[in-house]
Design a protein around this motif. Structure first.
Motif, short mmCIF file in Angstrom:
data_model
loop_
_atom_site.label_atom_id
_atom_site.label_comp_id
_atom_site.label_asym_id
_atom_site.label_seq_id
_atom_site.Cartn_x
_atom_site.Cartn_y
_atom_site.Cartn_z
N ASN A 1 -7.38 -1.84 -0.83
CA ASN A 1 -6.24 -2.45 0.09
C ASN A 1 -5.41 -3.10 -0.85
N ASN B 1 0.91 -1.22 -0.14
CA ASN B 1 0.06 -0.03 -0.10
C ASN B 1 0.94 1.30 -0.02
N PRO B 2 0.28 2.47 -0.76
CA PRO B 2 -0.97 2.42 -1.43
C PRO B 2 -0.70 1.84 -2.68
#
Length: 220
Positions: free
Chosen positions: A166, A111-112
């Motif tokens: 996510n 992430n991101p």
């Protein structure tokens, strides 16, 4: 052989917890992730006094992996994941313990996403798949244990939309995990508990631990 995996999130801050758990559970082998300690800061003496030999690869403030073995010294076979000599992140270590090859891995979070961190996650996953194939074909017993940072299936996360974007739940991440299993590996948790809801991580925010709003990220 009793093998355990434990994302310890700072081995020195949680050393007392680790030692108490080792005394109670008496695992033969332990794979640790997120040591968050340099090599010279690893508590080898305290662990040796508890009866565990160890190999480790540390990193300041982040990452770090180790393998502990009860009553023996693990024989180091890899101190990084092959495939990218420029990758300096301490995310993989491998050792032989009583005839079994043990790997402790801490896969990238990613992430991101999209972005360079997700790209790194996927490239690291491809390297893991390639190395795992070589290990599987070797014919020796192997355990790949650690924090995969993948939620393998929809049932491995509590009902929520907050993780929709996510990296842990993206199709590319899940497909990599399935490709790994298709080499012939056994998902140990699913083998033992084929129908159970299994979580290995709970965020500390929004009362997620008391209400059992978790994710399955760690495996072997």
């Amino acid at each position: 052989m009793k093998v355990a995996t434990f994302n310890i999130n700072n081995v020195n801050r949680r050393l007392d917890n680790l030692l108490a758990w080792l005394d109670e559970a008496e695992p033969d082998v332990v794979c640790l992730q997120e040591l968050k300690a340099r090599d010279h800061q690893f508590p080898a003496t305290a662990l040796a006094n508890a009866g565990y030999g160890a190999v480790w690869r540390g990193e300041a403030s982040w990452n770090g992996v180790a393998i502990l073995a009860k009553g023996v010294e693990p024989v180091l076979t890899q101190e990084s994941l092959p495939g990218d000599p420029e990758d300096a992140q301490a995310r993989y270590i491998e050792a032989a313990v009583n005839g079994v090859v043990i790997a402790s891995l801490y896969a990238p979070n990613g992430n991101p996403q999209p972005g360079p961190k997700f790209d790194y996650k996927l490239s690291w996953g491809e390297r893991l798949i390639a190395h795992a194939a070589e290990l599987f074909d070797s014919g020796v017993p192997v355990v790949l244990a650690g924090d995969y940072n993948i939620v393998p299936e929809a049932r491995d996360i509590y009902v929520t939309t907050s993780y929709r974007d996510n990296a842990l739940v993206q199709p590319e991440s899940r497909q990599q995990f399935q490709r790994l299993l298709e080499q012939g590996w056994t998902d140990a948790l699913r083998k033992k508990f084929p129908d159970a809801t299994l979580y290995t991580f709970w965020d500390y925010m929004r009362n997620r631990w008391p209400r059992d709003a978790g994710l399955r990220l760690d495996d072997r």
